[in-house]
Enzyme design. Structure first.
Site, PDB file in Angstrom:
ATOM      1  N   TYR A   8       0.829  -1.220   0.000  1.00 42.18           N
ATOM      2  CA  TYR A   8       0.000   0.000   0.000  1.00 42.18           C
ATOM      3  C   TYR A   8       0.858   1.262   0.000  1.00 42.18           C
ATOM      4  O   TYR A   8       0.332   2.363  -0.069  1.00 42.18           O
ATOM      5  CB  TYR A   8      -0.880   0.009   1.259  1.00 42.18           C
ATOM      6  CG  TYR A   8      -0.064  -0.022   2.537  1.00 42.18           C
ATOM      7  CD1 TYR A   8       0.463   1.156   3.074  1.00 42.18           C
ATOM      8  CD2 TYR A   8       0.260  -1.225   3.160  1.00 42.18           C
ATOM      9  CE1 TYR A   8       1.269   1.122   4.202  1.00 42.18           C
ATOM     10  CE2 TYR A   8       1.048  -1.261   4.289  1.00 42.18           C
ATOM     11  CZ  TYR A   8       1.553  -0.084   4.799  1.00 42.18           C
ATOM     12  OH  TYR A   8       2.365  -0.121   5.894  1.00 42.18           O
ATOM     13  N   GLY A   9       2.187   1.089   0.086  1.00 43.35           N
ATOM     14  CA  GLY A   9       3.055   2.251   0.269  1.00 43.35           C
ATOM     15  C   GLY A   9       4.124   2.345  -0.797  1.00 43.35           C
ATOM     16  O   GLY A   9       3.851   2.319  -1.994  1.00 43.35           O
ATOM     17  N   LEU A  11       6.258   0.339  -1.840  1.00 44.72           N
ATOM     18  CA  LEU A  11       6.541  -0.820  -2.692  1.00 44.72           C
ATOM     19  C   LEU A  11       5.673  -0.859  -3.952  1.00 44.72           C
ATOM     20  O   LEU A  11       5.937  -1.635  -4.872  1.00 44.72           O
ATOM     21  CB  LEU A  11       6.331  -2.126  -1.901  1.00 44.72           C
ATOM     22  CG  LEU A  11       7.411  -2.475  -0.876  1.00 44.72           C
ATOM     23  CD1 LEU A  11       6.933  -3.602   0.039  1.00 44.72           C
ATOM     24  CD2 LEU A  11       8.707  -2.891  -1.574  1.00 44.72           C
ATOM     25  N   GLU A  83      11.296  -3.917   5.543  1.00 42.42           N
ATOM     26  CA  GLU A  83      10.314  -3.374   6.492  1.00 42.42           C
ATOM     27  C   GLU A  83      10.723  -3.605   7.948  1.00 42.42           C
ATOM     28  O   GLU A  83      10.024  -3.167   8.852  1.00 42.42           O
ATOM     29  CB  GLU A  83       8.924  -3.979   6.223  1.00 42.42           C
ATOM     30  CG  GLU A  83       8.457  -3.928   4.763  1.00 42.42           C
ATOM     31  CD  GLU A  83       8.441  -2.536   4.156  1.00 42.42           C
ATOM     32  OE1 GLU A  83       8.612  -1.548   4.900  1.00 42.42           O
ATOM     33  OE2 GLU A  83       8.283  -2.438   2.931  1.00 42.42           O
TER      34      GLU A  83
HETATM   35  N1  PCA Z   1       6.310  -0.338   2.165  1.00 44.45           N
HETATM   36  C1  PCA Z   1       5.335  -1.342   2.473  1.00 44.45           C
HETATM   37  C2  PCA Z   1       4.794  -0.935   3.791  1.00 44.45           C
HETATM   38  C3  PCA Z   1       4.940   0.528   3.814  1.00 44.45           C
HETATM   39  C4  PCA Z   1       5.949   0.821   2.772  1.00 44.45           C
HETATM   40  O1  PCA Z   1       6.368   1.889   2.467  1.00 44.45           O
HETATM   41  C5  PCA Z   1       4.249  -1.319   1.411  1.00 44.45           C
HETATM   42  O2  PCA Z   1       4.381  -0.626   0.404  1.00 44.45           O
HETATM   43  O3  PCA Z   1       3.231  -2.000   1.603  1.00 44.45           O
END
Ligand code: PCA
Length: 165
Positions: A8-9, A11, A83
């Site tokens: 969600y972030g 990635l 993470e």
């Molecule tokens: N990376 C992971 C968790 C938060 C982030 O920046 C993601 O994209 O899900």
């Protein structure tokens, strides 16, 4: 062994850490579709480095949009390293609804059990921050993600978001 991960972030495709999940040297990571959390969660941007976090506070915030990837064990271990699971983000299974049908031959399935990186023992004041539905580093929030290599190695941002134990 195959796993599904909902990201969600940073990635997500087009975001600053997407290289981790697309780099074949890390293992296998195959995009399987866009998805949304069935449960509402707060998605916030925190720390001096503008890091996105999904807070484990079910029922608050939005049904968050992200991307579903099928990954192998080496890739999952690489993502855990990025993470810092389980010391920073904590990975847990959550039910994700598919919002398009990129699932070749599996279109009958509309939900997937996916690994998601949450912040679980977070500081309560994070709940006062704006809650997003969909993260983009360069979104109109004006809080672009600061990549690791640009950070001060002497500062741990854990204390800015995690509860002191
Ligand atoms: N990376 C992971 C968790 C938060 C982030 O920046 C993601 O994209 O899900």
């Amino acid at each position: 062994m195959t796993h599904y991960v909902f990201v969600y972030g940073t990635l997500k495709s087009g975001e600053p850490n997407h290289d981790w999940i697309s780099d074949v040297r890390n293992g296998k990571g195959t995009f399987r579709g866009n998805g949304t959390t069935i449960t509402k969660y707060p998605l916030i941007i925190g720390t001096r480095y503008n890091i996105p976090f999904l807070l484990y506070k079910p029922g608050y915030g939005h049904n968050v949009l992200g991307e579903i990837y099928e990954v192998d064990q080496p890739m999952l271990e690489k993502l855990d390293e990025l993470e810092d699971h389980p010391n920073f983000y904590q990975r847990r299974i959550d039910e994700i609804e598919v919002v398009n049908s990129d699932f070749h031959g599996e279109t009958a399935r509309s939900t997937f059990q996916c690994w998601v990186y949450f912040l679980k023992k977070f500081r309560a004041d994070l709940l006062n921050l704006p809650m997003l539905q969909c993260y983009q580093s360069k979104g109109d929030h004006g809080l672009p993600y600061c990549e690791r290599y640009l950070r001060d190695p002497n500062i741990s941002v854990k204390y800015e978001v995690l509860l002191n134990e």
